[in-house]
Design an enzyme around this catalytic site. Sequence first.
Site, short mmCIF file in Angstrom:
data_model
loop_
_atom_site.label_atom_id
_atom_site.label_comp_id
_atom_site.label_asym_id
_atom_site.label_seq_id
_atom_site.Cartn_x
_atom_site.Cartn_y
_atom_site.Cartn_z
N TYR A 53 0.81 -1.21 0.00
CA TYR A 53 0.00 0.00 0.00
C TYR A 53 0.84 1.26 0.00
CZ TYR A 53 -3.66 -3.29 0.60
OH TYR A 53 -4.49 -4.34 0.39
N TYR A 55 -12.88 -7.87 6.24
CA TYR A 55 -11.67 -7.96 5.42
C TYR A 55 -11.28 -9.43 5.32
CZ TYR A 55 -6.92 -7.69 3.71
OH TYR A 55 -5.78 -7.87 2.96
N ASP A 89 -13.75 -16.70 9.26
CA ASP A 89 -12.37 -16.36 8.94
C ASP A 89 -11.67 -15.99 10.25
OD1 ASP A 89 -9.99 -15.19 8.21
OD2 ASP A 89 -10.82 -13.97 6.59
N LYS A 120 -1.97 -16.29 9.63
CA LYS A 120 -1.21 -15.34 10.46
C LYS A 120 -0.42 -16.01 11.60
CE LYS A 120 -2.96 -11.01 9.00
NZ LYS A 120 -4.27 -10.70 8.42
C1 LIG Z 1 -4.74 -10.83 6.97
C2 LIG Z 1 -6.09 -11.43 6.76
C3 LIG Z 1 -6.36 -12.19 5.59
C4 LIG Z 1 -5.37 -12.33 4.47
O1 LIG Z 1 -4.23 -13.04 4.83
P1 LIG Z 1 -2.89 -12.91 3.93
O2 LIG Z 1 -1.97 -13.91 4.55
O3 LIG Z 1 -2.44 -11.49 4.05
O4 LIG Z 1 -3.27 -13.25 2.54
C5 LIG Z 1 -7.61 -12.76 5.48
N1 LIG Z 1 -8.53 -12.62 6.45
C6 LIG Z 1 -8.30 -11.91 7.57
C7 LIG Z 1 -9.36 -11.81 8.62
C8 LIG Z 1 -7.07 -11.28 7.75
O5 LIG Z 1 -6.85 -10.52 8.84
#
Ligand SMILES: *Cc1c(COP(=O)(O)O)cnc(C)c1O
Length: 439
Positions: free
Chosen positions: A21, A149, A249, A278
């Site tokens: 970004y 997100y 997610d 993550k």
């Molecule tokens: C960071 C994130 C993603 C994307 O993960 P990347 O490893 O950056 O592709 C997807 N969902 C959530 C909730 C996130 O915080």
Amino acid sequence: MGEFDLARGIAYDRTHVWHPYASLKDPPPVRMARAAEGVEIELADGRRLIDAVSSWWCVAHGHNHPAIVEAIRRQSGRLCHVMFGGFTHAPAVELAERLVSLAPPGLDRVFFADSGSISVEVAAKMAVQYQRARGRPGRAKLAALKGGYHGDTSLAMALSDPDGMHVLFRDIMTRHFFAEKPSVPFGGEWNAADFSSMLRTVDEHEDEIAAVICEPVFQAANAMNFYHPQYLRELRRLCDEKGMLLVFDEIAAGFHRTGPRWAQEHAGVAPDIMTVGKALTGGHMTLAATIASGEVAETISGGTPSAFMHGPTYMANPLACAAAIASLDLFAASDYAANVQRIESRFKAALAPLAGLPNVADVRVLGATAVVEAKSLPARTDVERVIDEHGVWLRPFCNFIYAMPPLVSDTATVDRIAAAIADLAACPPGPPQDGDFHE
Ligand SMILES: *Cc1c(COP(=O)(O)O)cnc(C)c1O
């Protein structure tokens, strides 16, 4: 690596290397990292910064944790990579078993992906293949939440807040269906009206929706919003009633970021598919996973094709799997939930008084996440000054001054982070900023 010319390296970086970004024309400053250990990043000039962002929320156990580094080293002596088509290996099998033992009961089929965004794509494709196999090919879209997100690849972007950071790409994205951002806060009093937008969305597009996806309890990168767990219980009921899958997610919120291992535990409901990433490897290698129920997997396998149609080149990379197993060992070896509770109380006590500052709109803390929502972000120069003076790495975005420190941060570390946030929150609003939108 030979002798590295620092000044030349930084100059080359500024003109030739994209950062997330960021513009390549007059880019924002970057710091040269040389090493990292525990909660700190060491810069090329020897200064150390507390990583209050856990390097984008991954570094749960601290940087370069000796046990994880050793696991990667050991694995690299045997097998760095092998294609997952036609092969398997011990780290993948062991990690799958470990993840299944931690996931809610019934979620026991694992697809390894190489990043969080990809694991979301995989979850969405699973939902679509599931509905096809059930004879509902028209159900080829998803419903999601405004303020959500789910990643930066095209399907994941298309499931993220439609008015958020990806608005530029609207014309190349498939249109999915969005309900309003949940507005009853975590810890607030539940109001059934908060779910009415989701009810309406699903009612109107019932025959087109394969699944509903959301970040349970904590909408991270697009909203920094902690919402009421009752929302998830309503959502579980609705999805069951309508034959839609529910996807959680947990990439940001999982692994104790909000307290319990999974954020969904606040609600006591489980999804049909969940994504993790993550902190899975503790921030040592890139790895994510999509974990589905037996029912989802068996239904897909009963369709045509029976194969699930996805397969990244670096699927289940052995080094990353070995790092993740070592990370899960660390999660198992001590009480992370208690640690996070200690971080939460400390942040709450230290940051609550900021609510009265003229440039502060809201202060909220959940687990090891502290958010000071500014009316408008302070100037870039103030942000840089606070980072340098306090030795605390912060990366505010939109209107959010926030910290998501390593889950092993001790009280002195949390206090230093809180002091840096307090200093920044007291600064006057700066001019609007270009581009630096994402966390
Ligand atoms: C960071 C994130 C993603 C994307 O993960 P990347 O490893 O950056 O592709 C997807 N969902 C959530 C909730 C996130 O915080």
